[in-house]
Scaffold this motif. Sequence first.
Motif, short mmCIF file in Angstrom:
data_model
loop_
_atom_site.label_atom_id
_atom_site.label_comp_id
_atom_site.label_asym_id
_atom_site.label_seq_id
_atom_site.Cartn_x
_atom_site.Cartn_y
_atom_site.Cartn_z
N VAL A 31 64.27 -65.67 40.61
CA VAL A 31 63.61 -64.40 40.30
C VAL A 31 63.95 -64.06 38.85
O VAL A 31 65.11 -63.90 38.50
CB VAL A 31 64.08 -63.28 41.25
CG1 VAL A 31 63.41 -61.95 40.87
CG2 VAL A 31 63.77 -63.63 42.69
N VAL A 32 62.90 -63.98 38.02
CA VAL A 32 63.12 -63.69 36.60
C VAL A 32 63.24 -62.18 36.39
O VAL A 32 64.12 -61.71 35.69
CB VAL A 32 61.95 -64.26 35.76
CG1 VAL A 32 62.13 -63.96 34.28
CG2 VAL A 32 61.83 -65.76 36.00
N ASN A 44 65.93 -57.05 35.44
CA ASN A 44 66.21 -58.50 35.39
C ASN A 44 67.72 -58.67 35.34
O ASN A 44 68.45 -57.67 35.50
CB ASN A 44 65.48 -59.17 34.22
CG ASN A 44 65.90 -58.62 32.87
OD1 ASN A 44 67.06 -58.30 32.65
ND2 ASN A 44 64.94 -58.48 31.97
N LYS A 45 68.19 -59.87 35.10
CA LYS A 45 69.65 -60.05 35.23
C LYS A 45 70.44 -59.31 34.14
O LYS A 45 71.64 -59.08 34.29
CB LYS A 45 70.03 -61.53 35.32
CG LYS A 45 69.78 -62.35 34.10
CD LYS A 45 70.24 -63.76 34.38
CE LYS A 45 69.94 -64.76 33.30
NZ LYS A 45 69.94 -64.36 31.93
N ASP A 46 69.75 -58.92 33.06
CA ASP A 46 70.44 -58.18 32.00
C ASP A 46 70.11 -56.69 32.01
O ASP A 46 70.93 -55.84 31.64
CB ASP A 46 70.07 -58.75 30.63
CG ASP A 46 70.40 -60.23 30.55
OD1 ASP A 46 71.53 -60.59 30.94
OD2 ASP A 46 69.52 -61.03 30.17
N LEU A 47 68.88 -56.39 32.41
CA LEU A 47 68.38 -55.00 32.38
C LEU A 47 68.51 -54.43 33.79
O LEU A 47 67.92 -54.98 34.73
CB LEU A 47 66.90 -55.08 31.98
CG LEU A 47 66.19 -53.85 31.46
CD1 LEU A 47 66.80 -53.39 30.13
CD2 LEU A 47 64.71 -54.21 31.23
N PHE A 101 69.13 -55.00 40.09
CA PHE A 101 68.47 -56.32 40.26
C PHE A 101 69.14 -57.09 41.40
O PHE A 101 68.48 -57.54 42.34
CB PHE A 101 68.59 -57.07 38.93
CG PHE A 101 67.92 -58.43 38.90
CD1 PHE A 101 66.53 -58.53 38.88
CD2 PHE A 101 68.67 -59.60 38.84
CE1 PHE A 101 65.90 -59.77 38.81
CE2 PHE A 101 68.06 -60.83 38.78
CZ PHE A 101 66.67 -60.93 38.76
N PHE A 102 70.47 -57.20 41.34
CA PHE A 102 71.16 -58.03 42.34
C PHE A 102 71.39 -57.30 43.67
O PHE A 102 71.72 -57.94 44.66
CB PHE A 102 72.47 -58.57 41.76
CG PHE A 102 72.23 -59.64 40.72
CD1 PHE A 102 71.61 -60.83 41.07
CD2 PHE A 102 72.60 -59.45 39.40
CE1 PHE A 102 71.36 -61.82 40.13
CE2 PHE A 102 72.37 -60.43 38.44
CZ PHE A 102 71.75 -61.62 38.80
N GLU A 103 71.21 -55.98 43.68
CA GLU A 103 71.26 -55.29 44.98
C GLU A 103 69.91 -55.38 45.68
O GLU A 103 69.83 -55.34 46.91
CB GLU A 103 71.63 -53.81 44.78
CG GLU A 103 73.09 -53.62 44.44
CD GLU A 103 73.54 -52.17 44.55
OE1 GLU A 103 72.71 -51.28 44.74
OE2 GLU A 103 74.76 -51.95 44.43
N THR A 104 68.84 -55.51 44.90
CA THR A 104 67.50 -55.56 45.48
C THR A 104 67.20 -56.93 46.08
O THR A 104 66.55 -57.05 47.12
CB THR A 104 66.45 -55.20 44.39
OG1 THR A 104 66.74 -53.87 43.94
CG2 THR A 104 65.04 -55.27 44.92
N LYS A 164 76.22 -65.99 43.47
CA LYS A 164 77.40 -65.26 42.95
C LYS A 164 77.18 -63.75 42.89
O LYS A 164 78.10 -62.96 43.07
CB LYS A 164 77.71 -65.75 41.53
CG LYS A 164 78.48 -67.04 41.51
CD LYS A 164 79.17 -67.23 40.15
CE LYS A 164 79.48 -68.69 39.93
NZ LYS A 164 78.42 -69.40 39.17
N ASN A 165 75.94 -63.33 42.62
CA ASN A 165 75.72 -61.90 42.35
C ASN A 165 74.89 -61.15 43.37
O ASN A 165 75.01 -59.92 43.45
CB ASN A 165 75.06 -61.73 40.96
CG ASN A 165 75.91 -62.33 39.87
OD1 ASN A 165 77.10 -62.07 39.81
ND2 ASN A 165 75.32 -63.17 39.04
N ALA A 166 74.02 -61.85 44.10
CA ALA A 166 73.13 -61.14 45.05
C ALA A 166 74.00 -60.55 46.17
O ALA A 166 74.57 -61.28 46.98
CB ALA A 166 72.07 -62.09 45.59
N VAL A 167 74.08 -59.23 46.21
CA VAL A 167 75.11 -58.52 46.97
C VAL A 167 75.05 -58.76 48.47
O VAL A 167 76.06 -59.02 49.12
CB VAL A 167 74.99 -57.00 46.65
CG1 VAL A 167 75.91 -56.17 47.52
CG2 VAL A 167 75.27 -56.75 45.18
#
Length: 434
Positions: A131-132, A146-149, A154-157, A355-358
Amino acid sequence: MSSGLTSNWSNFPKHRAQVFSATKADEVCTISQNVHEFIARGNGRSYGDASLNDAIVSTLNLKSPFILDEENDIMIGGSGLLISEVLESLIPKGYFLPVVPGTKFITLGGAVAADIHGKNHYEAGSLANYVVAFDLFDGEKIVTCNKDLHSKLFFETIGGMGLTGIILQVSISLLKINTAFFKVKSQKIKDISQLLDVFEINKKSGYQAAWLDIASHQTGQMNAIYTYGNFANVAELDENQMTNPLQNPIDKKFSVPMVMPNFTLNKWLLKVFNFAYFHLHQPKSNIVHLDKFLFPLDGMKHWNRLYGSNGFLQYQFVIPTGQFAEAVEPILSEIHKSKEKVYLAVLKRLGPAHKNAVMSFPIDGYTLALDFKKTKGIFTLLDRLDILVTNAGGRIYLAKDARMSAEIFSKSYLKTVSKNPKFASLLSKRLGLN
Ligand SMILES: Cc1cc2nc3c(=O)[nH]c(=O)nc-3n(C[C@H](O)[C@H](O)[C@H](O)COP(=O)(O)OP(=O)(O)OC[C@H]3O[C@@H](n4cnc5c(N)ncnc54)[C@H](O)[C@@H]3O)c2cc1C
């Protein structure tokens, strides 16, 4: 707006809901101003109550845009596009989604919200890896993540089961393909440790899964058909396939015409089917359209109707690799001790967790999906299995769940998404997520 009894794929639970439909982002914002609490619903292919609540926003008509950016190998799509619709455009152009589930009739929004995994999870990981960016309505405004914004959001969604907001459109990086065909091998295996060995040998490349006959299980032994596949090269195709290596499948599907009586599927039919399926199966190596290998269940439309109006439950869990062989024996014994029958069982190898997707489901291990009829006794059995699964360090897939307790959930999912009072489902209330 329509209102009535709504259910997802397993037809359990059924919930009276008001269903609002949006065709554009601003319609989602307007609905939100008038409804106190709601949940997004894609194509209702989750099995339980993840997309059910008193108020539901159907995202199925959020179909635009659809853009294929061939310079960057990325697609941008409305969250209501089905994977089947997206693939119809992508395949002839030589592209494929890097992660697909066992059915192509799910929306892009549902795919992101469940952080789907496929038969290639060990090698490819979950959708989170591809997912970009997406646009999300968070209850107040539309946020581009996105992964920076807005990276926390992003990673909770991704894997957040709709609890952070409504995904409006999403961009996903794509896999390039030369053919729409798979080179497939299958093998009959009776020994569980041999089956796990085969999964380990092939885990680093390609797509693999095994069909299991749970009723045939005796300590260490079980009838299984293991299948392994990967994209075929043009040179491997036959003359017919070579005329159009990037063809879409021919849509010839059998459909179960109505909800069948509750007795249609029974233990005698199951025994005959499993015996015949295993013993008549010829181990083979051949080249088939990717549809046949990746989406075999889609070959029969509405197969969920076979379970009758009571519906069914799918129990999908994952147990870490090192614990699986030992943990699966008491799980299967517990099933045998009960009167409940497993009508379909599929085993897959998952790789390391994202690693990040909660709240993403996959962890390094084996995932077993078991389909049971919804009977009086099933809930007691599944409660007992929950304890065995979580004691072995495992967890249950939220996209398939309809009955796990908040206690079992908190024992197995150590991180959860931030609370947003606007978005709630029957699942989130049951698991204490609101
Ligand atoms: C036959 C079959 C095989 C399957 N195989 C697999 C598999 O191999 N791997 C796998 O990972 N899953 C698998 N699944 C499960 C399926 O991929 C997920 O449940 C997926 O989320 C369903 O998508 P949907 O569009 O139908 O969404 P729904 O079922 O309607 O909703 C699922 C969740 O997504 C949320 N959601 C939906 N749309 C949005 C949106 N626009 N914004 C925010 N949240 C949203 C909902 O709130 C809900 O929490 C399978 C399902 C079936 C029926």
